[in-house]
Write a protein that holds these residues in place. Structure first.
Motif, PDB file in Angstrom:
ATOM      1  N   ALA A  37       6.991 -41.936   1.676  1.00 26.05           N
ATOM      2  CA  ALA A  37       8.085 -41.586   0.766  1.00 26.05           C
ATOM      3  C   ALA A  37       9.419 -42.101   1.289  1.00 26.05           C
ATOM      4  CB  ALA A  37       8.144 -40.071   0.581  1.00 26.05           C
ATOM      5  N   VAL A  38       9.716 -41.836   2.564  1.00 29.45           N
ATOM      6  CA  VAL A  38      11.005 -42.249   3.128  1.00 29.45           C
ATOM      7  C   VAL A  38      11.075 -43.766   3.276  1.00 29.45           C
ATOM      8  CG1 VAL A  38      12.536 -42.091   5.122  1.00 29.45           C
ATOM      9  CG2 VAL A  38      11.319 -40.056   4.328  1.00 29.45           C
ATOM     10  N   LEU A  66      12.279 -36.281  -1.544  1.00 33.48           N
ATOM     11  CA  LEU A  66      10.855 -36.195  -1.850  1.00 33.48           C
ATOM     12  C   LEU A  66      10.078 -35.752  -0.613  1.00 33.48           C
ATOM     13  CD1 LEU A  66       8.365 -36.616  -3.612  1.00 33.48           C
ATOM     14  CD2 LEU A  66       8.460 -39.060  -3.055  1.00 33.48           C
ATOM     15  N   ALA A  67      10.488 -36.257   0.532  1.00 30.02           N
ATOM     16  CA  ALA A  67       9.798 -35.913   1.780  1.00 30.02           C
ATOM     17  C   ALA A  67       9.928 -34.432   2.117  1.00 30.02           C
ATOM     18  CB  ALA A  67      10.339 -36.762   2.924  1.00 30.02           C
ATOM     19  N   ALA A 155      16.954 -32.245  10.442  1.00 21.68           N
ATOM     20  CA  ALA A 155      17.113 -31.417   9.238  1.00 21.68           C
ATOM     21  C   ALA A 155      15.826 -31.393   8.421  1.00 21.68           C
ATOM     22  CB  ALA A 155      18.273 -31.942   8.395  1.00 21.68           C
ATOM     23  N   LEU A 156      15.173 -32.539   8.313  1.00 22.22           N
ATOM     24  CA  LEU A 156      13.927 -32.597   7.540  1.00 22.22           C
ATOM     25  C   LEU A 156      12.830 -31.774   8.213  1.00 22.22           C
ATOM     26  CD1 LEU A 156      12.542 -33.704   5.075  1.00 22.22           C
ATOM     27  CD2 LEU A 156      12.128 -35.846   6.303  1.00 22.22           C
ATOM     28  N   THR A 185      14.033 -27.099  -5.070  1.00 26.43           N
ATOM     29  CA  THR A 185      14.174 -28.114  -6.125  1.00 26.43           C
ATOM     30  C   THR A 185      14.680 -27.545  -7.446  1.00 26.43           C
ATOM     31  OG1 THR A 185      12.327 -29.334  -5.135  1.00 26.43           O
ATOM     32  CG2 THR A 185      12.980 -29.955  -7.369  1.00 26.43           C
ATOM     33  N   VAL A 186      14.111 -26.442  -7.898  1.00 30.14           N
ATOM     34  CA  VAL A 186      14.406 -25.930  -9.234  1.00 30.14           C
ATOM     35  C   VAL A 186      15.602 -24.981  -9.245  1.00 30.14           C
ATOM     36  CG1 VAL A 186      13.486 -24.631 -11.191  1.00 30.14           C
ATOM     37  CG2 VAL A 186      11.993 -26.176  -9.897  1.00 30.14           C
TER      38      VAL A 186
END
Length: 260
Positions: A37-38, A66-67, A155-156, A185-186
Motif C-alpha cells: 500500500a505505502v 490505507l496502511a 506513528a503508523l 475512517t468513518v
C-alpha cells in the motif's frame, strides 16, 4: 507451583508473544500488504509527479492512510485471534497477572513494526522521488524528510497498538475490526460536520493526528492537521494508544477469559 509463577517475567512474556506474532500467518500477510500500500501508491504518485519541483515526502507517503487499516487489523487479530482459538486461556495461565500481556503485546507490535515501517517509508520516498520529473528530489538527509520518514513509521506502528487495545476491549475479531474502521475512517469526517465543537474534537482524531505527523513544511504548510504540530500529533496518537490500553488492563483483570 509458586516457583514457576515467580519465574515468569515481563521479558519472558514478551518473548513468548514474539513467537506467536511471527508464527501467525496474518502477521505476514497484513505487514506485506501494508508495504504494498505505502510503496505501491508512492510509486504511482511519483510517476504522476510531472513538475520539476521536488516531490514532498508527505505526498510520496500517500498510501499511509490505507496502511493504517491494515496495520490496525494486524494489531486487532494479534489479540482476538487468541480468543477465537482459546489460546488466551493458556496465555493467562502462564501469566496470571494478565497486565504484562496487555502492555507486552502493544509494545512488541511497536518495537517490531516501527523499524520495518521506517524502512518502507525511506524506500518509498527515494523511489518515488526518482520516478518523478523532479530535477533535485529531496534526500533522506533533509531534516523535514527525515522527520516525516521516521515519525511516520513510528506513528503508523502506534495504530497496531491501538488495534490491539480494541481487541482486548471487544474480544471479537469482527467487532474490533469494525470498531477500528469506524474510529479511524468513518467517525472523524462525520463528527466534523455536526457543529463547530465537534469539528474541533475531530481535529484530534487518529487520522488527523497522523496527517500532522506527516505534514511537510517544504513550500508552505499543508491544510490537513493544521491545529497540531508534528510533535503534538505524535502525542495525540500516544494518548489514543495509552488510554484504551489502560481500559483494556482494567477489563482483562475484572472479566472472565471467555468473551461475553
Amino acid at each position: 507451583m509458586s516457583t514457576a509463577k515467580q519465574s515468569v517475567t515481563f521479558g519472558r512474556g514478551v518473548r513468548s508473544e514474539w513467537v506467536k506474532l511471527r508464527t501467525v500467518r496474518s502477521t505476514w500477510w497484513l505487514a506485506g500488504l501494508s508495504f504494498v500500500a505505502v510503496f505501491g501508491i508512492g510509486c504511482i504518485v511519483g510517476i504522476g509527479h510531472k513538475t520539476t519541483y521536488p516531490l514532498k515526502a508527505s505526498s510520496a507517503l500517500g498510501g499511509t492512510l490505507l496502511a493504517t487499516l491494515l496495520i490496525g487489523s494486524l494489531g486487532v487479530l494479534f489479540v482476538t485471534g487468541e480468543y477465537a482459538t482459546g489460546m488466551i486461556r493458556s496465555t493467562f495461565t502462564a501469566v496470571p497477572k494478565r497486565t504484562p500481556i496487555v502492555w507486552g503485546k502493544a509494545l512488541l507490535l511497536i518495537a517490531v513494526l516501527t523499524p520495518l515501517l521506517i524502512a518502507t517509508n525511506a524506500l518509498t520516498v527515494v523511489v518515488a522521488g526518482s520516478l518523478s520529473k523532479a530535477t533535485h528530489p529531496y534526500s533522506l538527509t533533509d531534516a523535514t524528510t527525515a522527520r516525516i520518514v521516521v515519525g511516520g513509521g513510528f506513528a503508523l506502528a502506534l495504530f497496531a497498538a491501538l488495534g490491539s487495545a480494541l481487541g482486548w476491549l471487544i474480544r471479537s475479531s469482527p467487532g474490533a475490526l469494525v470498531s477500528f474502521f469506524l474510529l479511524t475512517t468513518v467517525a472523524p469526517p462525520i463528527l466534523a460536520t455536526i457543529n463547530s465543537t465537534c469539528e474541533h474534537i475531530a481535529e484530534y482524531a487518529p487520522p488527523v493526528a497522523l496527517a500532522a505527523v506527516l505534514r511537510d513544511s517544504h513550500g508552505g504548510s499543508d491544510d490537513v492537521g493544521h491545529r497540531l504540530s508534528s510533535g503534538a500529533g505524535l502525542l495525540v496518537l500516544l494518548a489514543w494508544v495509552v488510554v484504551p490500553l489502560v481500559l483494556s488492563q482494567v477489563r482483562v483483570r475484572r472479566s472472565d477469559v471467555a468473551p461475553g
